[in-house]
Design a protein around this motif. Sequence first.
Motif, PDB file in Angstrom:
ATOM      1  N   ASP A  50       0.830  -1.208   0.000  1.00  0.00           N
ATOM      2  CA  ASP A  50       0.000   0.000   0.000  1.00  0.00           C
ATOM      3  C   ASP A  50       0.862   1.255   0.000  1.00  0.00           C
TER       4      ASP A  50
ATOM      5  N   SER B  10       3.770   4.102  -1.831  1.00  0.00           N
ATOM      6  CA  SER B  10       3.666   5.080  -2.913  1.00  0.00           C
ATOM      7  C   SER B  10       5.036   5.473  -3.427  1.00  0.00           C
TER       8      SER B  10
ATOM      9  N   ARG C 147       0.901   3.166  -5.303  1.00  0.00           N
ATOM     10  CA  ARG C 147       0.483   4.387  -5.988  1.00  0.00           C
ATOM     11  C   ARG C 147       1.699   5.111  -6.572  1.00  0.00           C
TER      12      ARG C 147
ATOM     13  N   ASN D   8      -1.615  10.397   0.517  1.00  0.00           N
ATOM     14  CA  ASN D   8      -3.054  10.254   0.308  1.00  0.00           C
ATOM     15  C   ASN D   8      -3.351   8.951  -0.428  1.00  0.00           C
ATOM     16  N   ALA D   9      -4.105   8.072   0.217  1.00  0.00           N
ATOM     17  CA  ALA D   9      -4.317   6.718  -0.300  1.00  0.00           C
ATOM     18  C   ALA D   9      -5.228   6.654  -1.511  1.00  0.00           C
ATOM     19  N   ASN D  10      -5.804   7.784  -1.921  1.00  0.00           N
ATOM     20  CA  ASN D  10      -6.743   7.775  -3.047  1.00  0.00           C
ATOM     21  C   ASN D  10      -6.199   8.502  -4.272  1.00  0.00           C
TER      22      ASN D  10
ATOM     23  N   THR E   3      -3.465   8.431  -7.362  1.00  0.00           N
ATOM     24  CA  THR E   3      -2.470   7.694  -8.142  1.00  0.00           C
ATOM     25  C   THR E   3      -2.622   8.029  -9.624  1.00  0.00           C
TER      26      THR E   3
END
Length: 239
Positions: free
Chosen positions: A122, A124, A165, A219-221, A223
């Motif tokens: 998870d 980036s 990401r 920010n996990a949302n 990409t």
Amino acid sequence: MSQRIALVIGGTSGVGLATARMLRERGARVHIVGRGKERLDELAVSDPDLVGHRADAADGDAMRSVVESVGRVDWLVVAASGGEGMGPVAELDLEVLRRAFDSKFWVHLTAIKAALPHLAPDGSITLISAISARNDMPGTAGLAAVNGAIESMVKPLAAELAPIRVNAVSPGLIDTAWWSGMPEDARREWFASVSRALPVRHVATAEEVAEAVAFAATNANVTGTVLETDGGARLVTLA
């Protein structure tokens, strides 16, 4: 959740250092990579919580060694910057442009390949390009080629490496040591002229750009995105 681990390539000055400090403030264990021993020694005193690694980011073996010593990497930030490649294309020395690719594009790709086996699922990757990739300022074709090459990797890598990401941040003019080669009076005059033309009416600080980098990294949302943080430079003509 265990403590996040950040690795910032080119993290000893400018946007890289500002980003490292911001990620540290967000609770991450932050490792920084730089070539200069003196600068790393200074940061060991001023920022003892940043874990310094001396390495040439263009050296694949050296980068693999650094990443292996870090272990898991959650947030990889590649902030390496080159200072060559600018000038009218008719006068541009192709050897200089090759060096520009070596010092920025190939560094980015080398860092990605070295870090991949250690990136968290998870995690980036955040790259730093520049507005020259999409601007039309005369004399920047070489810079546009280097930064455009970096930006062109973002979408395919985001699809290929998912759920890791991949993003890039594209800054404009930043008040950093990159401009230290320009005489102080000329730099101030140039910055004042640019500030009058920019919609935001000021030249960016490293911290302002670092806020965008930290956002893209954490920010996990987000990409597959190139985040522009150029003060509106793409909207105006900068002579």
